[in-house]
Design a protein around this motif. Sequence first.
Motif, PDB file in Angstrom:
ATOM      1  N   UNK A 127     -13.503  79.648  56.769  1.00 13.00           N
ATOM      2  CA  UNK A 127     -12.493  78.910  57.529  1.00 13.00           C
ATOM      3  C   UNK A 127     -13.180  78.209  58.699  1.00 13.00           C
ATOM      4  N   UNK A 128     -12.838  76.925  58.930  1.00 14.30           N
ATOM      5  CA  UNK A 128     -13.519  76.201  60.010  1.00 14.30           C
ATOM      6  C   UNK A 128     -13.431  76.903  61.368  1.00 14.30           C
ATOM      7  N   UNK A 129     -12.338  77.636  61.607  1.00 15.65           N
ATOM      8  CA  UNK A 129     -12.225  78.313  62.897  1.00 15.65           C
ATOM      9  C   UNK A 129     -13.195  79.494  62.988  1.00 15.65           C
ATOM     10  N   UNK A 130     -13.186  80.349  61.971  1.00 17.10           N
ATOM     11  CA  UNK A 130     -14.115  81.480  61.951  1.00 17.10           C
ATOM     12  C   UNK A 130     -15.555  80.990  62.029  1.00 17.10           C
ATOM     13  N   UNK A 131     -15.808  80.001  61.216  1.00 18.13           N
ATOM     14  CA  UNK A 131     -17.124  79.404  61.145  1.00 18.13           C
ATOM     15  C   UNK A 131     -17.550  78.869  62.507  1.00 18.13           C
ATOM     16  N   UNK A 132     -16.620  78.164  63.155  1.00 21.44           N
ATOM     17  CA  UNK A 132     -16.892  77.591  64.469  1.00 21.44           C
ATOM     18  C   UNK A 132     -17.140  78.667  65.515  1.00 21.44           C
ATOM     19  N   UNK A 133     -16.319  79.710  65.474  1.00 21.14           N
ATOM     20  CA  UNK A 133     -16.481  80.795  66.445  1.00 21.14           C
ATOM     21  C   UNK A 133     -17.862  81.419  66.323  1.00 21.14           C
ATOM     22  N   UNK A 134     -18.246  81.732  65.084  1.00 27.27           N
ATOM     23  CA  UNK A 134     -19.547  82.373  64.881  1.00 27.27           C
ATOM     24  C   UNK A 134     -20.687  81.464  65.313  1.00 27.27           C
ATOM     25  N   UNK A 135     -20.480  80.156  65.165  1.00 27.64           N
ATOM     26  CA  UNK A 135     -21.535  79.227  65.565  1.00 27.64           C
ATOM     27  C   UNK A 135     -21.575  78.988  67.063  1.00 27.64           C
ATOM     28  N   UNK A 136     -20.484  79.344  67.759  1.00 24.45           N
ATOM     29  CA  UNK A 136     -20.422  79.002  69.181  1.00 24.45           C
ATOM     30  C   UNK A 136     -20.867  80.138  70.085  1.00 24.45           C
ATOM     31  N   UNK A 137     -20.946  81.366  69.555  1.00 28.13           N
ATOM     32  CA  UNK A 137     -21.333  82.454  70.454  1.00 28.13           C
ATOM     33  C   UNK A 137     -22.839  82.670  70.429  1.00 28.13           C
ATOM     34  N   UNK A 138     -23.439  82.740  71.631  1.00 25.24           N
ATOM     35  CA  UNK A 138     -24.875  83.013  71.646  1.00 25.24           C
ATOM     36  C   UNK A 138     -25.130  84.434  71.148  1.00 25.24           C
TER      37      UNK A 138
END
Lengths: 394, 346
Positions: free
Chosen positions: B261-272
Amino acid sequence: MSEQTSILDKKRPDGSADILLDAQDVKVHFPIKRGVIFDRTVGYVYAVDGMTLQINRGETYGLVGESGCGKSTFGRALLRLEEPTAGTVAFDGTDLSSLKGETLRKQRRNMQMVFQDPLSSLDPRQTVEALLLEGMRAHGLTKDKTAAHARLRELLSAVGLPEAALKKYPHEFSGGQRQRIGIARALSVDPQLIVADEPVSALDVSVQAQVINLLEDVQEQFGLTYLVIAHDLAVVRHISDRVGVMYLGALVEEADADDLYAMPLHPYTRALMSAVPIPDPQVEDRRERIILAGDLPSPAAPPNGCRFHTRCPWRQETKCDTERPQLREVRIEGVPATHRVACHFAEEIQSGALQPHSVTPTIVDPDADRPRPDIVEDGAPGADPFPDARPPGV
Amino acid sequence: MSAAAYEPEVRAGDSLLSVRDLVVEFGGKGRPTFRAVDGVSFDVGPGQTIGLVGESGCGKSVTSLAIMGLLPARGNKVAGSATFDGTDLLTLDQREMSDRRGRDIAMIFQDPLSSLNPVVPIGVQVAEVMQRHQGLKKAQAMQESRLLLDRVGIPDPARRLKEYPHQLSGGMRQRALIAMALACKPRLLIADEPTTALDVTIQAQILEVLRELVVDSGTALIMITHDLGVVAGLCDEVNVMYAGRIVESASRHEIFARPEHPYTHGLLGSIPRLDGTRAGALHAIPGSVADNIPWTGGCAFAPRCTNATAICREQSPALEADPTGIPDHLLRCHHPILPGTDSTHE
Ligand SMILES: Nc1ncnc2c1ncn2[C@@H]1O[C@H](COP(=O)(O)OP(=O)(O)OP(=O)(O)O)[C@@H](O)[C@H]1O
Ligand SMILES: Nc1ncnc2c1ncn2[C@@H]1O[C@H](COP(=O)(O)OP(=O)(O)OP(=O)(O)O)[C@@H](O)[C@H]1O
Ligand code: SF4
Ligand code: SF4
Ligand SMILES: [Mg+2]
Ligand SMILES: [Mg+2]
């Protein structure tokens, strides 16, 4: 933009040293008062107790540590928002304690602070424009109206807000946008150093990255030096060039960000790093966790010797509870001189000559640093939305 | 000191709590109706831990409070079902539900102080739960209470027993609250951000207590958190929520290896990540949670989604099986990020 110049254009006072901020043995002790009629000082909170660190021009120094270890107090002491009990802070070669009145006020312009929630303490009736101009006016940066307005537009575009934001009020913005305004406000007086105290910890996860990226962008654009204070190690590691780990008022380890994470040497740093959850089940399942026993001791009654000895799995009978270790270089293969640690046994622990043992937790009185044993809640981020809800059977 | 490599035993099929199409609406006279929870379904079985993750306001707490019958008495409407051991909890009256809460189901909150009685020593609070729900005599309950405090890692429990909540640190209070939750030997424990207010080394201690509880007692655990790291180390199944709906659901290995899901995917990509590379900017998700649109007008995430197309603003996506056929991976998205089609993450 007539009178503002980027610090990149400014000449260094002397060509060689590029230390912008030099803190030597800084201490901040808060008196604990008790008594109904006469306030008696019954002790001290040793909030900051011997912090020595240098921040180089243009770098980002990250300060991490757990709640109550003195990070914010140290940050405030650097800016002289808190009067240090002892020690010196020199900014750009000038000892700040030698400055008074107008000169101190002028110097303050060079050092700005970004807070966790920047606008919570500000007048909600002021527009963003008024908020930004306020700081600039205090430093005489608004005399030229056209230049001031050009500066406002420049600031907004730097932090990624539309010009329409100027006419709005703080409450009309989301948390992430508010932090953008907080950053714009800090930038408005063209500082050299920004102390950012937990700049993203109040933000939603998906918004944190925006603000972290923004901090990095404006650093480059305005040639800023940062002290970033945070409890989130992953954030600090990402943003910092060098990292200092604090425990009970002092540094226990300091190194380049990559070196620290590649080889944490202090037992506390090891425990801290092993406790940070990593969003990857494969890593989580394989990880060796060092679960520390007990709580952080109260800064009103810091342990003798090594402050960490009450919880340290490597503690030795010989001197850990009597001699306070100083930050020092270590003789370990591959560890550079910039990687310093305050542990008597860093070498032996790293080589495996000393093995961890179990620790019996000591009891910590959470009230020790409080004026009166009233019911006080410590600063928990985000209050429970249902304070009335009770657990089973209550 | 403990090394934790742990793979929980999942007994598929035997569900203890089964939530179906849970809807919670807030509103009242003169106020517009607001759907905080919008058709949430999930199952949790004995010895299993499921995670509800998502950002502030996505409906995690309201979901759990609805199941527990702890929503404010007025101003809300609850629909759907929450079947616990054959009984729909949502149909129980106040008294029956309060009995259940003491006996079978317990909940712990982010802020333990607000859930503890400030004027009663913690040992007595734990003992009272045991007296009430296990019919123990006072002396015996105090004895058991001491054992329980010891089990959740409170040092010197004999002394701590007599102390009041304000005399304990945040971590110790959370342990006391867990001890109280355990006093009724619950079969289901709902933990709502139990470590969010705690330091990371204390969080590690509390998570260890919860892990042991699930493994040793076979308790079913619903873990509510916004921290994907906590989920990665603790939960068997992960449900990601956005604007009141579950948008992605899969086993933890699946969801972290293949966030579709773009949201899950985005979250995982945004956290250091502590163990990641430091190079370059983070992949931030644009906008903020407040930018969502109602699900009735399409996909709530559309205003922030880089994959959004016209259909996303017209048709609300349903929660469906993963198009590549991976079992038990559910998605609510018209254009999921399928393996091989993406370069933004990793
Ligand atoms: N004005 C004050 N008077 C007395 N004690 C204080 C004062 N300010 C801070 N302290 C105490 O000093 C210690 C350090 O506080 P500080 O706020 O610097 O910690 P911190 O590392 O920033 O923690 P956090 O992560 O919770 O923000 C704490 O024990 C705190 O209670
Ligand atoms: N009693 C109430 N009346 C009206 N609206 C409410 C009430 N309780 C919660 N809400 C709303 O329902 C939505 C979901 O809230 P909820 O507390 O479940 O969020 P959450 O996912 O737990 O967020 P957080 O991470 O901030 O705890 C929010 O928009 C909230 O404002
Ligand atoms: S000096 Fe002793 S107590 Fe302190 S960290 Fe090193 S081994 Fe542990
Ligand atoms: S449905 Fe469309 S807008 Fe919603 S997440 Fe999927 S691609 Fe994005
Ligand atoms: Mg602080
Ligand atoms: Mg919540």
